[in-house]
Design a protein around this motif. Structure first.
Motif, PDB file in Angstrom:
ATOM      1  N   GLU A 183       5.313   6.353 -10.739  1.00 55.65           N
ATOM      2  CA  GLU A 183       3.995   6.791 -11.214  1.00 55.65           C
ATOM      3  C   GLU A 183       2.858   6.389 -10.287  1.00 55.65           C
ATOM      4  O   GLU A 183       1.859   7.083 -10.199  1.00 55.65           O
ATOM      5  CB  GLU A 183       3.734   6.249 -12.617  1.00 55.65           C
ATOM      6  CG  GLU A 183       4.578   6.909 -13.681  1.00 55.65           C
ATOM      7  CD  GLU A 183       4.265   6.387 -15.066  1.00 55.65           C
ATOM      8  OE1 GLU A 183       3.182   5.797 -15.260  1.00 55.65           O
ATOM      9  OE2 GLU A 183       5.101   6.568 -15.957  1.00 55.65           O
ATOM     10  N   ASN A 184       2.995   5.269  -9.584  1.00 54.56           N
ATOM     11  CA  ASN A 184       1.908   4.818  -8.720  1.00 54.56           C
ATOM     12  C   ASN A 184       1.939   5.452  -7.326  1.00 54.56           C
ATOM     13  O   ASN A 184       1.122   5.121  -6.479  1.00 54.56           O
ATOM     14  CB  ASN A 184       1.888   3.292  -8.611  1.00 54.56           C
ATOM     15  CG  ASN A 184       3.103   2.729  -7.918  1.00 54.56           C
ATOM     16  OD1 ASN A 184       4.169   3.341  -7.908  1.00 54.56           O
ATOM     17  ND2 ASN A 184       2.964   1.551  -7.351  1.00 54.56           N
ATOM     18  N   LYS A 213       0.790  -1.234   0.000  1.00 53.07           N
ATOM     19  CA  LYS A 213       0.000   0.000   0.000  1.00 53.07           C
ATOM     20  C   LYS A 213       0.821   1.282   0.000  1.00 53.07           C
ATOM     21  O   LYS A 213       0.300   2.341  -0.320  1.00 53.07           O
ATOM     22  CB  LYS A 213      -0.921   0.024   1.221  1.00 53.07           C
ATOM     23  CG  LYS A 213      -1.971  -1.047   1.213  1.00 53.07           C
ATOM     24  CD  LYS A 213      -2.858  -0.914   2.421  1.00 53.07           C
ATOM     25  CE  LYS A 213      -3.932  -1.991   2.394  1.00 53.07           C
ATOM     26  NZ  LYS A 213      -4.846  -1.871   3.522  1.00 53.07           N
ATOM     27  N   LYS A 226       0.236   4.592  -2.194  1.00 55.38           N
ATOM     28  CA  LYS A 226       0.215   4.183  -3.600  1.00 55.38           C
ATOM     29  C   LYS A 226      -1.210   4.312  -4.134  1.00 55.38           C
ATOM     30  O   LYS A 226      -2.175   4.116  -3.394  1.00 55.38           O
ATOM     31  CB  LYS A 226       0.650   2.724  -3.748  1.00 55.38           C
ATOM     32  CG  LYS A 226       2.093   2.469  -3.426  1.00 55.38           C
ATOM     33  CD  LYS A 226       2.412   0.996  -3.635  1.00 55.38           C
ATOM     34  CE  LYS A 226       3.854   0.682  -3.332  1.00 55.38           C
ATOM     35  NZ  LYS A 226       4.146  -0.751  -3.522  1.00 55.38           N
ATOM     36  N   HIS A 227      -1.319   4.659  -5.410  1.00 57.90           N
ATOM     37  CA  HIS A 227      -2.625   4.637  -6.071  1.00 57.90           C
ATOM     38  C   HIS A 227      -3.059   3.194  -6.191  1.00 57.90           C
ATOM     39  O   HIS A 227      -2.250   2.310  -6.487  1.00 57.90           O
ATOM     40  CB  HIS A 227      -2.543   5.225  -7.488  1.00 57.90           C
ATOM     41  CG  HIS A 227      -2.339   6.698  -7.506  1.00 57.90           C
ATOM     42  ND1 HIS A 227      -3.285   7.598  -7.092  1.00 57.90           N
ATOM     43  CD2 HIS A 227      -1.284   7.439  -7.911  1.00 57.90           C
ATOM     44  CE1 HIS A 227      -2.830   8.817  -7.237  1.00 57.90           C
ATOM     45  NE2 HIS A 227      -1.617   8.760  -7.726  1.00 57.90           N
ATOM     46  N   THR A 228      -4.331   2.937  -5.990  1.00 62.08           N
ATOM     47  CA  THR A 228      -4.825   1.585  -6.203  1.00 62.08           C
ATOM     48  C   THR A 228      -5.041   1.403  -7.698  1.00 62.08           C
ATOM     49  O   THR A 228      -5.584   2.290  -8.370  1.00 62.08           O
ATOM     50  CB  THR A 228      -6.149   1.355  -5.455  1.00 62.08           C
ATOM     51  OG1 THR A 228      -7.078   2.357  -5.829  1.00 62.08           O
ATOM     52  CG2 THR A 228      -5.941   1.396  -3.967  1.00 62.08           C
ATOM     53  N   PRO A 229      -4.580   0.300  -8.238  1.00 59.33           N
ATOM     54  CA  PRO A 229      -4.742   0.092  -9.673  1.00 59.33           C
ATOM     55  C   PRO A 229      -6.221   0.009 -10.043  1.00 59.33           C
ATOM     56  O   PRO A 229      -7.005  -0.630  -9.347  1.00 59.33           O
ATOM     57  CB  PRO A 229      -4.025  -1.227  -9.953  1.00 59.33           C
ATOM     58  CG  PRO A 229      -3.733  -1.837  -8.641  1.00 59.33           C
ATOM     59  CD  PRO A 229      -3.939  -0.815  -7.576  1.00 59.33           C
ATOM     60  N   LYS A 230      -6.567   0.682 -11.095  1.00 56.95           N
ATOM     61  CA  LYS A 230      -7.961   0.667 -11.552  1.00 56.95           C
ATOM     62  C   LYS A 230      -8.117  -0.422 -12.603  1.00 56.95           C
ATOM     63  O   LYS A 230      -7.340  -0.517 -13.540  1.00 56.95           O
ATOM     64  CB  LYS A 230      -8.335   2.018 -12.140  1.00 56.95           C
ATOM     65  CG  LYS A 230      -8.299   3.120 -11.103  1.00 56.95           C
ATOM     66  CD  LYS A 230      -8.637   4.448 -11.700  1.00 56.95           C
ATOM     67  CE  LYS A 230      -8.541   5.524 -10.639  1.00 56.95           C
ATOM     68  NZ  LYS A 230      -8.788   6.850 -11.168  1.00 56.95           N
ATOM     69  N   THR A 231      -9.122  -1.221 -12.403  1.00 53.94           N
ATOM     70  CA  THR A 231      -9.407  -2.295 -13.342  1.00 53.94           C
ATOM     71  C   THR A 231     -10.485  -1.819 -14.303  1.00 53.94           C
ATOM     72  O   THR A 231     -11.504  -1.270 -13.890  1.00 53.94           O
ATOM     73  CB  THR A 231      -9.905  -3.550 -12.601  1.00 53.94           C
ATOM     74  OG1 THR A 231      -8.930  -3.917 -11.627  1.00 53.94           O
ATOM     75  CG2 THR A 231     -10.133  -4.701 -13.567  1.00 53.94           C
ATOM     76  N   LYS A 232     -10.227  -2.032 -15.570  1.00 52.78           N
ATOM     77  CA  LYS A 232     -11.208  -1.637 -16.572  1.00 52.78           C
ATOM     78  C   LYS A 232     -11.656  -2.909 -17.294  1.00 52.78           C
ATOM     79  O   LYS A 232     -10.848  -3.694 -17.777  1.00 52.78           O
ATOM     80  CB  LYS A 232     -10.587  -0.667 -17.576  1.00 52.78           C
ATOM     81  CG  LYS A 232     -11.541  -0.217 -18.631  1.00 52.78           C
ATOM     82  CD  LYS A 232     -10.892   0.778 -19.583  1.00 52.78           C
ATOM     83  CE  LYS A 232     -11.871   1.193 -20.640  1.00 52.78           C
ATOM     84  NZ  LYS A 232     -11.292   2.142 -21.584  1.00 52.78           N
ATOM     85  N   ASP A 237       1.064   8.163  -4.658  1.00 49.51           N
ATOM     86  CA  ASP A 237      -0.037   9.113  -4.462  1.00 49.51           C
ATOM     87  C   ASP A 237       0.493  10.284  -3.648  1.00 49.51           C
ATOM     88  O   ASP A 237       0.547  10.225  -2.425  1.00 49.51           O
ATOM     89  CB  ASP A 237      -1.196   8.419  -3.745  1.00 49.51           C
ATOM     90  CG  ASP A 237      -2.419   9.307  -3.598  1.00 49.51           C
ATOM     91  OD1 ASP A 237      -2.369  10.479  -4.019  1.00 49.51           O
ATOM     92  OD2 ASP A 237      -3.425   8.817  -3.059  1.00 49.51           O
TER      93      ASP A 237
END
Length: 133
Positions: free
Chosen positions: A98-99, A33, A120-126, A101
Motif C-alpha cells: 500500500e505504501n 524511501k 514509497k509514499h511518505t507517511p502523513k502525520t495527523k 507510490d
C-alpha cells in the motif's frame, strides 16, 4: 521480506504463460524511501524490456527479446558449443504494498542488470486535538 508485500503468493505472482521464463531471479531491496528490484537481463537492451503497472498496484516486468548470437564474419564459421543461457521471454509480476507510490517508478538497464525503483509514499502525520469534557 514477502510479509511486507502481503502473502507470498500475492507478492510474486508468476505468469501462467508456460513459454515465459519463470526462473529469472529477482533481488528486492527495501530502503527507507524506495523498493528496489534487481533483475539480471544479459544480452537484452532497454528496448527489449517493458515495465508497467497493472491493476493499480501490480508491477509487471516483461521481455520478448532474445539475445542475438554473434555469427562468424567468414563463411564456414559455426558454433562448437553454446552454453550461455539466453533469457528469452521474461514475465514477472509483483503485487506492491500500500505504501508504494506507483507514480514514482523509474527503471534503467545497465551492464545486463535491470534496476526498477518504486518510491514509497511518505507517511502523513495527523494531529488530533484532544478536548477535555
Amino acid at each position: 521480506m514477502n510479509h511486507l508485500f502481503g502473502l507470498p503468493e500475492m507478492f510474486d505472482r508468476q505468469s501462467h504463460d508456460v513459454s515465459a521464463n519463470k526462473s529469472v531471479p529477482v533481488d528486492i531491496l527495501d530502503t527507507p524511501k524506495d523498493f528496489i528490484f534487481y533483475i539480471d537481463v544479459p544480452g537484452l537492451s532497454k528496448s527489449d524490456i517493458q515495465v508497467v503497472i497493472e491493476d493499480e498496484n501490480t508491477l509487471v516486468i516483461r521481455s520478448n527479446g532474445k539475445r542475438k548470437r554473434e555469427d562468424g564474419e567468414e563463411e564456414g564459421c559455426r558454433y562448437l558449443k553454446l552454453e550461455r543461457r539466453v533469457p528469452g521471454k521474461i514475465l514477472r509480476k509483483f503485487r506492491l504494498p500500500e505504501n508504494a507510490d506507483v507514480s514514482a517508478i523509474t527503471a534503467k538497464c545497465e551492464n545486463g542488470i535491470l534496476t526498477v525503483i518504486v518510491g514509497k509514499h511518505t507517511p502523513k502525520t495527523k494531529i488530533v486535538e484532544v478536548t477535555i469534557s
